[in-house]
Design a protein around this motif. Structure first.
Motif, PDB file in Angstrom:
ATOM      1  N   LEU A 195      22.148  40.414   8.797  1.00  6.43           N
ATOM      2  CA  LEU A 195      22.643  41.179   9.677  1.00  6.43           C
ATOM      3  C   LEU A 195      21.403  40.454  10.387  1.00  6.43           C
ATOM      4  O   LEU A 195      20.564  40.576  10.875  1.00  6.43           O
ATOM      5  N   PRO A 196      22.796  39.625  11.203  1.00 12.15           N
ATOM      6  CA  PRO A 196      22.265  38.726  12.521  1.00 12.15           C
ATOM      7  C   PRO A 196      21.125  39.724  13.508  1.00 12.15           C
ATOM      8  O   PRO A 196      21.249  40.574  13.601  1.00 12.15           O
ATOM      9  N   GLY A 197      19.948  39.271  13.850  1.00  5.56           N
ATOM     10  CA  GLY A 197      18.472  39.415  14.446  1.00  5.56           C
ATOM     11  C   GLY A 197      17.837  40.752  13.820  1.00  5.56           C
ATOM     12  O   GLY A 197      16.879  41.041  14.526  1.00  5.56           O
ATOM     13  N   ILE A 198      17.858  40.879  12.960  1.00  5.87           N
ATOM     14  CA  ILE A 198      17.020  41.361  11.727  1.00  5.87           C
ATOM     15  C   ILE A 198      15.743  40.614  11.723  1.00  5.87           C
ATOM     16  O   ILE A 198      14.258  41.486  11.764  1.00  5.87           O
ATOM     17  N   GLU A 199      15.397  39.630  11.625  1.00  7.43           N
ATOM     18  CA  GLU A 199      13.885  39.076  11.634  1.00  7.43           C
ATOM     19  C   GLU A 199      13.079  39.338  12.917  1.00  7.43           C
ATOM     20  O   GLU A 199      12.046  39.585  12.945  1.00  7.43           O
ATOM     21  N   GLY A 200      13.764  39.900  14.115  1.00  4.38           N
ATOM     22  CA  GLY A 200      13.567  40.116  15.522  1.00  4.38           C
ATOM     23  C   GLY A 200      13.431  42.059  15.400  1.00  4.38           C
ATOM     24  O   GLY A 200      12.318  42.173  16.271  1.00  4.38           O
ATOM     25  N   GLU A 201      13.868  42.406  14.678  1.00  3.21           N
ATOM     26  CA  GLU A 201      13.438  43.894  14.760  1.00  3.21           C
ATOM     27  C   GLU A 201      11.734  44.175  14.486  1.00  3.21           C
ATOM     28  O   GLU A 201      11.412  44.187  13.061  1.00  3.21           O
ATOM     29  N   LYS A 202      11.822  45.287  15.282  1.00  2.00           N
ATOM     30  CA  LYS A 202      10.186  45.776  15.166  1.00  2.00           C
ATOM     31  C   LYS A 202       9.688  46.058  13.571  1.00  2.00           C
ATOM     32  O   LYS A 202       8.190  45.957  13.054  1.00  2.00           O
ATOM     33  N   TRP A 203      10.426  46.907  12.484  1.00  2.00           N
ATOM     34  CA  TRP A 203      10.213  47.043  11.759  1.00  2.00           C
ATOM     35  C   TRP A 203       9.662  45.766  10.410  1.00  2.00           C
ATOM     36  O   TRP A 203       9.274  46.298  10.032  1.00  2.00           O
ATOM     37  N   TYR A 204      10.845  45.461  10.566  1.00  2.00           N
ATOM     38  CA  TYR A 204      11.009  43.698  10.228  1.00  2.00           C
ATOM     39  C   TYR A 204       9.642  43.287  10.762  1.00  2.00           C
ATOM     40  O   TYR A 204       8.517  42.858   9.593  1.00  2.00           O
ATOM     41  N   GLU A 205       9.177  42.618  11.808  1.00  2.00           N
ATOM     42  CA  GLU A 205       8.165  42.848  12.055  1.00  2.00           C
ATOM     43  C   GLU A 205       7.069  42.669  11.030  1.00  2.00           C
ATOM     44  O   GLU A 205       5.655  41.769  11.351  1.00  2.00           O
ATOM     45  N   SER A 206       6.574  44.261  11.840  1.00  2.00           N
ATOM     46  CA  SER A 206       6.074  44.758  11.081  1.00  2.00           C
ATOM     47  C   SER A 206       5.617  44.707   9.615  1.00  2.00           C
ATOM     48  O   SER A 206       4.424  44.028   9.394  1.00  2.00           O
ATOM     49  N   LEU A 207       6.629  44.038   8.932  1.00  2.00           N
ATOM     50  CA  LEU A 207       6.836  44.076   7.498  1.00  2.00           C
ATOM     51  C   LEU A 207       5.911  42.327   7.402  1.00  2.00           C
ATOM     52  O   LEU A 207       4.909  42.306   6.527  1.00  2.00           O
ATOM     53  N   VAL A 208       6.525  41.808   7.874  1.00  2.00           N
ATOM     54  CA  VAL A 208       5.730  40.376   7.566  1.00  2.00           C
ATOM     55  C   VAL A 208       3.572  40.747   8.245  1.00  2.00           C
ATOM     56  O   VAL A 208       3.412  39.591   7.369  1.00  2.00           O
ATOM     57  N   ASN A 209       3.815  41.264   9.957  1.00  2.00           N
ATOM     58  CA  ASN A 209       2.508  41.509  10.062  1.00  2.00           C
ATOM     59  C   ASN A 209       1.820  42.065   8.776  1.00  2.00           C
ATOM     60  O   ASN A 209       0.581  41.482   8.888  1.00  2.00           O
ATOM     61  N   ASP A 210       1.716  42.662   8.303  1.00  2.00           N
ATOM     62  CA  ASP A 210       1.367  43.513   7.038  1.00  2.00           C
ATOM     63  C   ASP A 210       1.067  42.480   5.770  1.00  2.00           C
ATOM     64  O   ASP A 210       0.116  42.293   4.951  1.00  2.00           O
ATOM     65  N   THR A 211       2.299  42.110   5.890  1.00  2.00           N
ATOM     66  CA  THR A 211       1.450  40.837   4.459  1.00  2.00           C
ATOM     67  C   THR A 211       0.678  39.874   4.898  1.00  2.00           C
ATOM     68  O   THR A 211      -0.408  39.517   4.019  1.00  2.00           O
ATOM     69  N   ILE A 212       1.235  38.804   6.226  1.00  2.00           N
ATOM     70  CA  ILE A 212       0.047  38.172   6.908  1.00  2.00           C
ATOM     71  C   ILE A 212      -1.264  38.861   6.462  1.00  2.00           C
ATOM     72  O   ILE A 212      -2.461  38.240   6.401  1.00  2.00           O
ATOM     73  N   ASP A 213      -1.269  39.894   7.066  1.00  2.00           N
ATOM     74  CA  ASP A 213      -2.855  40.379   7.006  1.00  2.00           C
ATOM     75  C   ASP A 213      -3.442  40.569   5.406  1.00  2.00           C
ATOM     76  O   ASP A 213      -4.313  40.345   5.268  1.00  2.00           O
TER      77      ASP A 213
END
Length: 183
Positions: free
Chosen positions: A97-115
């Motif tokens: 799904l091109p563009g998925i990594e820029g979707e807010k829900w996706y970025e939120s998952l990554v940022n929660d993981t970074i936290d």
């Protein structure tokens, strides 16, 4: 040693791995649960695409959420020093799904993981293997500044499966990290 997290029963926190005389342990997620058991999401996109249809009814959001859930469960369980390619799902998900990594829900998952990574004190692997073929690192460069600013130790690693690739992307990654550290 890179140790796969396969759930609460088997992963880096398992006493078996704690008893091994290792210099360091890399905890990584390659598998997520499906109704038929654990499914490997690593590897070429063609394989990933087939597994999406066979095991996950092409529900890419569910697969991504499951990957990050597994990753965060592994972080919570501990037993490792370095987290390997913590956003690797983005590569195949981005083809699916091109563009998925820029979707807010996706970025939120990554940022929660970074936290969670920051809170745990583990180091982060900057995986360079995909640079030559796919022009990307794991984690994505867009998260490096946040990791550096949070004081996370970064470990540049090619994750080479072949001796001739042991330095693949290393020089480029070190150059970028060094340019960010000074800022």
């Amino acid at each position: 040693m890179e140790i796969d997290y396969l759930g609460s029963e088997w992963g880096p926190s398992n006493p078996y791995f704690a008893a091994l005389p290792l210099d360091y342990r890399i905890g990584s997620v390659h598998f997520i649960p499906s109704a038929e058991g654990m499914v490997d999401l690593d590897g070429r996109f063609e394989s990933f695409k087939g597994k999406m249809a066979r095991y996950f009814d092409n529900d890419i959001e569910s697969v991504v959420r499951s990957f990050y859930s597994q990753t965060n469960d592994m972080i919570s369980a501990g037993g490792f020093d370095i987290i390997g390619h913590f956003d690797k799902i983005g590569h195949n998900a981005g083809h699916f799904l091109p563009g998925i990594e820029g979707e807010k829900w996706y970025e939120s998952l990554v940022n929660d993981t970074i936290d969670n990574i920051v809170d745990s004190g583990i180091a982060v692997e900057i995986n360079t293997k995909a640079l030559a073929d796919h022009r990307r690192f794991f984690p994505s460069r867009k998260y490096w500044r946040r990791l550096i600013d949070a004081g996370v130790t970064l470990v540049v690693n090619s994750d080479a499966h072949y001796p001739e690739l042991i330095n693949a992307g290393r020089e480029e990654a070190l150059s970028i990290v060094n340019s960010l550290v000074g800022k």
